[in-house]
Design an enzyme around this catalytic site. Structure first.
Site, PDB file in Angstrom:
ATOM      1  N   ASP A  56     102.937  17.473  34.374  1.00 16.35           N
ATOM      2  CA  ASP A  56     102.231  18.626  33.810  1.00 16.35           C
ATOM      3  C   ASP A  56     103.194  19.596  33.140  1.00 16.35           C
ATOM      4  O   ASP A  56     102.923  20.120  32.057  1.00 16.35           O
ATOM      5  CB  ASP A  56     101.456  19.361  34.916  1.00 16.35           C
ATOM      6  CG  ASP A  56     100.291  18.543  35.453  1.00 16.35           C
ATOM      7  OD1 ASP A  56      99.901  17.551  34.806  1.00 16.35           O
ATOM      8  OD2 ASP A  56      99.776  18.881  36.536  1.00 16.35           O
ATOM      9  N   ASP A 111      86.443  11.021  16.412  1.00 17.74           N
ATOM     10  CA  ASP A 111      85.469  10.335  17.261  1.00 17.74           C
ATOM     11  C   ASP A 111      86.059   9.000  17.714  1.00 17.74           C
ATOM     12  O   ASP A 111      86.559   8.229  16.898  1.00 17.74           O
ATOM     13  CB  ASP A 111      84.185  10.116  16.442  1.00 17.74           C
ATOM     14  CG  ASP A 111      83.016   9.671  17.298  1.00 17.74           C
ATOM     15  OD1 ASP A 111      83.171   9.604  18.538  1.00 17.74           O
ATOM     16  OD2 ASP A 111      81.947   9.394  16.721  1.00 17.74           O
ATOM     17  N   GLU A 151     102.940  14.571  39.674  1.00 21.68           N
ATOM     18  CA  GLU A 151     101.912  15.299  38.931  1.00 21.68           C
ATOM     19  C   GLU A 151     102.499  16.562  38.314  1.00 21.68           C
ATOM     20  O   GLU A 151     102.315  16.830  37.127  1.00 21.68           O
ATOM     21  CB  GLU A 151     100.772  15.672  39.897  1.00 21.68           C
ATOM     22  CG  GLU A 151      99.648  16.459  39.284  1.00 21.68           C
ATOM     23  CD  GLU A 151      98.815  15.619  38.308  1.00 21.68           C
ATOM     24  OE1 GLU A 151      98.138  14.692  38.771  1.00 21.68           O
ATOM     25  OE2 GLU A 151      98.854  15.902  37.107  1.00 21.68           O
ATOM     26  N   SER A 165      95.416  12.784  34.000  1.00 18.45           N
ATOM     27  CA  SER A 165      96.438  13.797  34.284  1.00 18.45           C
ATOM     28  C   SER A 165      97.395  13.983  33.112  1.00 18.45           C
ATOM     29  O   SER A 165      98.054  15.014  33.016  1.00 18.45           O
ATOM     30  CB  SER A 165      97.285  13.390  35.491  1.00 18.45           C
ATOM     31  OG  SER A 165      96.544  13.422  36.660  1.00 18.45           O
TER      32      SER A 165
END
Ligand SMILES: *[C@@H]1O[C@H](CO)[C@@H](O)[C@H](O)[C@H]1NC(C)=O
Ligand SMILES: *[C@@H]1O[C@H](CO)[C@@H](O)[C@H](O)[C@H]1NC(C)=O
Ligand SMILES: *[C@@H]1O[C@H](CO)[C@@H](O)[C@H](O)[C@H]1NC(C)=O
Ligand SMILES: *[C@@H]1O[C@H](CO)[C@@H](O)[C@H](O)[C@H]1NC(C)=O
Ligand SMILES: *[C@@H]1O[C@H](CO)[C@@H](O)[C@H](O)[C@H]1NC(C)=O
Ligand SMILES: *[C@@H]1O[C@H](CO)[C@@H](O)[C@H](O)[C@H]1NC(C)=O
Ligand SMILES: *[C@@H]1O[C@H](CO)[C@@H](O)[C@H](O)[C@H]1NC(C)=O
Ligand SMILES: *[C@@H]1O[C@H](CO)[C@@H](O)[C@H](O)[C@H]1NC(C)=O
Ligand SMILES: *[C@@H]1O[C@H](CO)[C@@H](O)[C@H](O)[C@H]1NC(C)=O
Ligand SMILES: *[C@@H]1O[C@H](CO)[C@@H](O)[C@H](O)[C@H]1NC(C)=O
Ligand SMILES: *[C@@H]1O[C@H](CO)[C@@H](O)[C@H](O)[C@H]1NC(C)=O
Length: 576
Positions: free
Chosen positions: A300, A534, A296, A492
């Protein structure tokens, strides 16, 4: 005056000489049964020392929220006029009456709490189990999380002195179990990092993303591809006071050699020695042993340093037990004179795993950070509408995610497909049971609900805050972890991608002498709408596939929010 003095003295000497008065207790928070996924092991050892937090009732949360909306609504005269630390503290601080009532209860019992927030609303005390049981009418016991084997000490119920009702907001960790059940990216091992092709920047998404050996159905993505997809500039940021914080918990830390290898492969135009700063909260550690790098944290860091070109990035590593550590981290940042203008986090829970009081306190702390000019960005979760349930579990209604349900965070869902994106099937979204729908999204969500009609009736809470707010790509992100090439998928991936865009916009705003974006949602749902593509297709899955969850539609939907970012449009909306 004189009389009051005498009274105080008399009261004090009674306390010093006599035994503490036994106070009458009333139940404050409880769980009906042991939460799903946990098993009672037995009583906690009576001399085990608990590190407890006491949240005090804040004197003016409504005022804080009012001020936050005044500062964040683009049409407001106060737009961008962020509050000082002292101004935020003035809202969040408990009254002096609350402080003395709680302190006298503690000192009566020989305890002395340490305030660990600058507003004085978040206290720490260390107490052995036997005493905590007496003080709080609790039954602290050991519970086993069956899936992980992790043991935690919790109580199914606790009480507070009747006369402290209205002064003590909650005590933690007590009834919130939620140990070790964060969502995390699905990571697939690909091979040695040398196998990577030459990534070269291009404004053409197909040319930038589909390299020689990229799988056509589920392409692998990397920074130069994401830059092309969203029009993110590669020109370095210039404002050094602007920075981006990435917050991690439970010993998840990034590795500098992984980042260097990543930048070398995927950002050949950047100095591959570009690195990040490190901040520790609650003894959070920074092992640079490459075999201990967290998937993680590596993801990140690589997608913030690698996308927010030139923006200083700080990895905030928080030790301490989850989810209490979330509030410790928020309190630490609220006590800083210059907190990061953007905070990205990919940690979360099912909303019902966290007590309402805890959830509200964290959300209020985020309102405080928003009022200071911080954009709080959270991934929406990876379990579709079933949250962190496991595929074999059944669920009787959709499970909203926390902290995404907090109206003061910007929740980011995930998409897949190039160049036309659709909702990723794992992306979480839905409607909070804890927070009602905030005014800023009233029009967008009402329109969606009318399109939804009777689909899924009874499975979601139509009056709740809808999430996510927006989305970004979230499948097959190439990362380097423990020296190897990995593919990561999950919301994530989407959160740091969007956080990087916000950080780059902040850099351009500051350079133009304008305030940073702060709490984003009122802007996003008003003039920000044209800053997003969108997303019209895709649906998410529910427990054991007994039903599909939601479908992406025209306008806002609870999978992709308002859509995926278009950097040049956002720049134009902001007058840059
Ligand atoms: C407290 O919890 C233990 C298990 O940890 C249980 O055996 C005991 O009966 C409980 N006591 C009360 C008073 O409920
Ligand atoms: C918010 O704005 C309104 C209207 O300008 C004003 O009356 C109110 O006092 C403001 N509230 C705060 C807390 O700043
Ligand atoms: C509590 O501890 C602080 C320092 O940690 C000390 O200054 C204060 O006097 C103590 N108060 C009591 C009532 O013991
Ligand atoms: C707040 O920060 C100041 C200075 O950085 C520090 O001295 C103080 O202990 C902090 N207060 C709390 C409650 O953490
Ligand atoms: C984008 O690149 C692809 C692949 O190289 C090419 O086929 C296509 O014509 C390009 N599109 C534009 C608009 O240049
Ligand atoms: C690259 O960054 C490192 C670390 O900041 C610095 O020491 C080095 O001089 C930079 N190299 C170039 C070519 O700018
Ligand atoms: C951090 O470590 C110190 C020294 O071991 C310890 O006294 C302190 O309680 C720890 N703090 C937290 C929040 O765990
Ligand atoms: C690095 O971490 C691994 C796994 O925790 C451990 O086995 C190894 O001894 C560590 N290496 C060093 C140099 O500390
Ligand atoms: C639905 O959400 C509202 C807040 O909007 C809340 O008051 C209510 O309790 C929720 N319903 C359920 C069943 O949780
Ligand atoms: C309603 O559900 C059906 C499948 O049962 C789906 O095809 C349709 O797109 C859904 N409509 C909306 C607006 O979600
Ligand atoms: C649910 O659907 C997904 C995607 O089609 C599949 O991978 C998974 O195995 C299914 N789960 C069950 C319990 O059928």
């Amino acid at each position: 005056m004189v009389l009051a003095c005498y009274l105080t003295l008399t009261a004090l000497s009674a306390l010093v000489l006599g035994k503490p008065l036994a106070r009458s207790l009333q139940v404050h928070e409880f769980q009906e049964t042991v939460p799903t996924g946990y098993k009672l092991v037995g009583p906690a050892s009576s001399d085990k020392v608990l590190s407890l937090r006491i949240g005090l009732v804040q004197n003016n949360v409504n005022g804080l929220v009012d001020a936050l909306y005044n500062i964040s609504a683009p049409t407001s005269v106060d737009y961008g006029k962020y509050l000082s630390q002292a101004e935020v503290n003035a809202y969040m601080a408990p009254t002096s009456e609350t402080v003395s009532a709680v302190n006298s209860w503690l000192s009566e019992n020989g305890l002395n709490a340490t305030a660990i927030s600058s507003a004085g609303d978040w206290l720490a005390i260390n107490v052995p189990v036997s005493m905590a049981n007496d003080l709080l009418g609790a039954n602290f016991s050991v519970y086993l999380q069956t899936r992980t084997g992790e043991q935690i000490v919790r109580t199914l119920s606790y009480s507070i002195p009747t006369d402290l009702n209205g002064h003590i907001d909650f005590v933690h960790p007590t009834i919130t179990f939620a140990g070790g059940s964060r969502s995390s990216p699905v990571v697939q091992y690909i091979g040695s990092a040398d196998a990577i092709r030459n990534a070269s920047p291009s404004a053409n998404v197909t040319a930038a993303c589909y390299l020689e050996n990229t799988p056509v159905s589920d392409p692998w993505v990397f920074p130069t591809c994401i830059q092309a997809l969203y029009g993110i500039p590669a020109t370095p940021a210039t404002v050094t006071s602007n920075y981006l914080g990435v917050v991690e918990y439970e010993g998840n830390w990034a590795n500098r050699d992984d980042l260097k290898a990543f930048l070398g492969e995927f950002r050949p135009d950047m100095n591959s020695s570009t690195t990040y700063a490190f901040q520790s909260i609650d003894n959070g550690t920074d092992s640079q042993n490459i075999t201990e790098a967290g998937a993680e944290a590596d993801l990140d860091i690589e997608y913030t340093v690698g996308l927010a070109t030139g923006v200083p990035v700080t990895l905030i590593s928080t030790g301490g037990e989850f989810p209490g550590a979330l509030l410790d981290a928020a309190a630490t940042l609220l006590n800083e004179s210059s907190p990061p203008q953007v905070l990205s986090s990919s940690w979360g829970y099912n909303e019902d795993q966290v007590s309402k009081k805890f959830a509200y306190a964290l959300c209020n702390a985020y309102a405080g950070l928003g009022a200071r000019g911080v954009s709080i960005i959270y991934s929406s979760g990876d379990g579709g509408v079933s949250g962190n349930h496991y595929p074999e579990e059944t669920c009787t209604s959709f499970v909203p995610q926390f902290p995404s349900g907090c109206p003061f965070v910007t929740s980011v869902g995930a998409t897949t497909g190039l160049p036309t994106e659709s909702a990723a099937s794992f992306t979480s979204g839905g409607f909070s049971n804890y927070w009602s729908r905030p005014a800023y999204q009233d029009t967008a969500v009402t329109e969606y609900l009318s399109i939804l009609g009777s689909n899924n009736t009874g499975l979601y809470n139509a009056s709740g805050r809808g999430f996510p707010d927006i989305s970004a790509y979230g499948v097959n992100f190439e990362t380097i972890g423990m020296g190897d090439l990995l593919l990561a998928s999950g919301t994530s991936c989407a959160a740091p991608t969007f956080a990087s865009i916000v950080a780059l916009l902040n850099d351009r705003l500051l350079a133009a002498g304008k305030p940073v974006l702060g709490f984003l949602n009122p802007l996003l749902y008003s003039k920000g709408v044209s800053g997003f593509t969108d997303i019209l297709t895709g649906n998410n899955l529910a427990c054991a596939n007994y039903t599909t969850g939601f479908y992406a539609t025209q306008g806002w939907d609870p999978l992709t929010g308002l859509g995926t970012p278009i950097f040049p449009n956002l720049q134009e909306i902001l007058g840059l």
